[in-house]
Design an enzyme around this catalytic site. Structure first.
Site, PDB file in Angstrom:
ATOM      1  N   ASP A 298      -4.784   1.392  -0.749  1.00  0.00           N
ATOM      2  CA  ASP A 298      -3.590   1.924  -1.405  1.00  0.00           C
ATOM      3  C   ASP A 298      -3.071   0.964  -2.475  1.00  0.00           C
ATOM      4  O   ASP A 298      -1.893   0.622  -2.508  1.00  0.00           O
ATOM      5  CB  ASP A 298      -2.498   2.220  -0.369  1.00  0.00           C
ATOM      6  CG  ASP A 298      -1.298   2.930  -0.975  1.00  0.00           C
ATOM      7  OD1 ASP A 298      -1.485   3.670  -1.946  1.00  0.00           O
ATOM      8  OD2 ASP A 298      -0.161   2.721  -0.486  1.00  0.00           O
TER       9      ASP A 298
ATOM     10  N   GLU B  17      -9.283   3.608  -3.093  1.00  0.00           N
ATOM     11  CA  GLU B  17      -7.968   3.694  -3.745  1.00  0.00           C
ATOM     12  C   GLU B  17      -7.519   2.306  -4.218  1.00  0.00           C
ATOM     13  O   GLU B  17      -6.410   1.859  -3.944  1.00  0.00           O
ATOM     14  CB  GLU B  17      -6.928   4.349  -2.831  1.00  0.00           C
ATOM     15  CG  GLU B  17      -5.925   5.122  -3.648  1.00  0.00           C
ATOM     16  CD  GLU B  17      -4.924   5.936  -2.835  1.00  0.00           C
ATOM     17  OE1 GLU B  17      -3.963   6.402  -3.455  1.00  0.00           O
ATOM     18  OE2 GLU B  17      -5.100   6.114  -1.610  1.00  0.00           O
TER      19      GLU B  17
ATOM     20  N   TYR C  74     -14.106   7.835  -2.055  1.00  0.00           N
ATOM     21  CA  TYR C  74     -12.698   8.225  -1.953  1.00  0.00           C
ATOM     22  C   TYR C  74     -12.645   9.689  -2.384  1.00  0.00           C
ATOM     23  O   TYR C  74     -12.652  10.019  -3.569  1.00  0.00           O
ATOM     24  CB  TYR C  74     -11.833   7.335  -2.848  1.00  0.00           C
ATOM     25  CG  TYR C  74     -10.368   7.733  -2.888  1.00  0.00           C
ATOM     26  CD1 TYR C  74      -9.680   8.058  -1.737  1.00  0.00           C
ATOM     27  CD2 TYR C  74      -9.673   7.774  -4.103  1.00  0.00           C
ATOM     28  CE1 TYR C  74      -8.345   8.431  -1.773  1.00  0.00           C
ATOM     29  CE2 TYR C  74      -8.338   8.129  -4.150  1.00  0.00           C
ATOM     30  CZ  TYR C  74      -7.683   8.461  -2.981  1.00  0.00           C
ATOM     31  OH  TYR C  74      -6.352   8.829  -3.019  1.00  0.00           O
TER      32      TYR C  74
ATOM     33  N   ASP D 142     -12.466   7.069   2.736  1.00  0.00           N
ATOM     34  CA  ASP D 142     -11.369   8.006   2.959  1.00  0.00           C
ATOM     35  C   ASP D 142     -11.882   9.380   2.540  1.00  0.00           C
ATOM     36  O   ASP D 142     -11.975   9.680   1.350  1.00  0.00           O
ATOM     37  CB  ASP D 142     -10.159   7.578   2.131  1.00  0.00           C
ATOM     38  CG  ASP D 142      -8.984   8.546   2.245  1.00  0.00           C
ATOM     39  OD1 ASP D 142      -9.121   9.573   2.948  1.00  0.00           O
ATOM     40  OD2 ASP D 142      -7.938   8.280   1.623  1.00  0.00           O
TER      41      ASP D 142
ATOM     42  N   ASN E 235     -10.448  12.189   3.313  1.00  0.00           N
ATOM     43  CA  ASN E 235      -9.285  13.039   3.058  1.00  0.00           C
ATOM     44  C   ASN E 235      -9.344  14.374   3.794  1.00  0.00           C
ATOM     45  O   ASN E 235      -8.990  15.425   3.240  1.00  0.00           O
ATOM     46  CB  ASN E 235      -9.099  13.254   1.548  1.00  0.00           C
ATOM     47  CG  ASN E 235      -7.944  12.417   1.014  1.00  0.00           C
ATOM     48  OD1 ASN E 235      -6.951  12.196   1.710  1.00  0.00           O
ATOM     49  ND2 ASN E 235      -8.076  11.921  -0.209  1.00  0.00           N
TER      50      ASN E 235
ATOM     51  N   ASP F 179     -10.396   8.510   7.725  1.00  0.00           N
ATOM     52  CA  ASP F 179     -11.401   7.528   7.323  1.00  0.00           C
ATOM     53  C   ASP F 179     -12.552   7.554   8.330  1.00  0.00           C
ATOM     54  O   ASP F 179     -12.327   7.530   9.547  1.00  0.00           O
ATOM     55  CB  ASP F 179     -10.769   6.141   7.250  1.00  0.00           C
ATOM     56  CG  ASP F 179      -9.583   6.118   6.290  1.00  0.00           C
ATOM     57  OD1 ASP F 179      -9.778   5.763   5.119  1.00  0.00           O
ATOM     58  OD2 ASP F 179      -8.468   6.487   6.712  1.00  0.00           O
TER      59      ASP F 179
ATOM     60  N   ASP G  55      -1.212   2.022   3.962  1.00  0.00           N
ATOM     61  CA  ASP G  55      -0.857   3.160   4.814  1.00  0.00           C
ATOM     62  C   ASP G  55      -2.076   3.675   5.583  1.00  0.00           C
ATOM     63  O   ASP G  55      -1.967   4.591   6.400  1.00  0.00           O
ATOM     64  CB  ASP G  55      -0.175   4.277   4.015  1.00  0.00           C
ATOM     65  CG  ASP G  55      -0.938   4.712   2.782  1.00  0.00           C
ATOM     66  OD1 ASP G  55      -2.023   4.151   2.511  1.00  0.00           O
ATOM     67  OD2 ASP G  55      -0.447   5.610   2.062  1.00  0.00           O
ATOM     68  N   HIS G  56      -3.231   3.106   5.310  1.00  0.00           N
ATOM     69  CA  HIS G  56      -4.432   3.317   6.120  1.00  0.00           C
ATOM     70  C   HIS G  56      -4.752   2.007   6.845  1.00  0.00           C
ATOM     71  O   HIS G  56      -4.396   0.924   6.371  1.00  0.00           O
ATOM     72  CB  HIS G  56      -5.648   3.650   5.248  1.00  0.00           C
ATOM     73  CG  HIS G  56      -5.587   4.982   4.561  1.00  0.00           C
ATOM     74  ND1 HIS G  56      -6.418   6.027   4.879  1.00  0.00           N
ATOM     75  CD2 HIS G  56      -4.798   5.432   3.550  1.00  0.00           C
ATOM     76  CE1 HIS G  56      -6.152   7.060   4.099  1.00  0.00           C
ATOM     77  NE2 HIS G  56      -5.173   6.729   3.282  1.00  0.00           N
TER      78      HIS G  56
END
Length: 310
Positions: A63, A89, A164, A203, A205, A275, A300-301
């Site tokens: 992030d 990211e 990502y 990630d 998503n 993830d 935040d991950h």
């Protein structure tokens, strides 16, 4: 994953709003329930077939690389000491990369993919202790590759792909694009898999099943848990790839890798498992462990780690 999580929190906070005033009063006087946390078990270094792990790979959506470095993310990386570190990211152009990471002697071979169009958007990285045979960027389609989302490294016995995956976004404004991505990315991976087995990390998503997020009921129309995205992931598995965590821990609930910054979601463990390490099925005999390092802060991950014999 960043946007469209308010429903997740609303579902967490408001599940029992209906009821009598007396019930509400009783509820107020009750102590809040303690969150159910996931306790990452000790690392297994041997596969079910008795093979000893000889490769350790870590993946982390940071992030924003520069902020993550300032939060001492690299201290944890040195402690974890993977053979390969994959980051998603990064949101950082190559010229703006922090010296703390570009000069890391532990990883002499560093590879970066960034968004061509938008500064501070998307971006992935791969840092390796040993030099891959070959490194490529993107999946060979301009509409996807301009966003800097994929790096592929070829090693003697396997490919490593870090990705990502595009977010369908608030209001699902990119869901159609995401569906196109899923088809094209699956074709890319399947083509690689014909040549050599692969490990995919990053990630992705999507929370694949209801067990993979705290509040599935409230999120069926939200990015990351739409039927279309879940189906895209199911089709990836049907193409011959295996979700390593679910392979080893099929019934494990409350194991998440992302928590929105809102509403104290992380302390309450109101999260999503976004993830993953996916493996070609031919690599399964060497799978030793798939770890969720959920206590590690800095994004935040949280990071995830794979132990494998290849």
């Amino acid at each position: 994953m960043k946007r469209g999580k308010k429903t997740d929190e609303a579902a967490a906070e408001g599940e029992n709003d209906a009821g009598s005033a007396s019930a509400k009063k009783a509820k107020k006087s009750k102590e809040p329930e303690a969150p159910i946390l996931y306790d990452d078990p000790p690392d297994k270094m041997t596969s079910k077939d008795g093979q000893n792990a000889n490769m350790k790979i870590t993946s982390w959506n940071v992030d924003g690389l520069r902020a993550w470095v300032k939060k001492n993310g690299l201290d944890w990386v040195r402690e974890e000491a993977p053979d390969v570190l994959c980051l998603q990211e990064t949101k950082c152009s190559e010229k703006a990369l922090p010296a703390e990471i570009t000069s890391m002697p532990e990883y002499p071979h560093k590879y970066w993919a960034v968004s061509d169009d938008k500064e501070g958007y998307s971006g992935v990285a791969m840092l390796c202790k040993t030099e891959p045979l070959k490194v490529t960027y993107g999946i060979g389609k301009e509409e996807h590759d301009k966003e800097g989302r994929v790096i592929t490294a070829e090693f003697p016995n396997f490919y490593l792909v870090t990705a990502y995956v595009p977010n369908a976004s608030r209001g699902l404004v990119r869901l159609d694009y995401r569906k196109t991505w899923d088809v094209d990315f699956r074709a890319y991976l399947s083509e690689l898999d014909i040549q050599k087995p692969l490990v995919l990390c990053g990630d992705l998503n999507v929370a694949h099943q209801e067990i993979d997020l705290k509040n599935p009921k409230g999120n069926k129309k939200n990015a990351g848990f739409t039927p279309e995205e879940r189906d895209g992931f199911s089709q990836l598995l049907a193409a011959g790839f295996v979700d390593s965590f679910r392979e080893l821990y099929p019934e494990q609930a409350n194991a998440y890798t992302f928590w929105t910054y809102m509403m104290n979601a992380r302390s309450k463990n109101v999260g999503w498992r976004l993830d993953y390490f996916l493996l070609s099925s031919s690599l399964l005999p060497g799978l030793c462990d798939s770890k969720i390092r959920n206590k590690v802060m800095g994004s935040d991950h949280c990071p995830i780690t794979l132990h494998i014999a290849v």
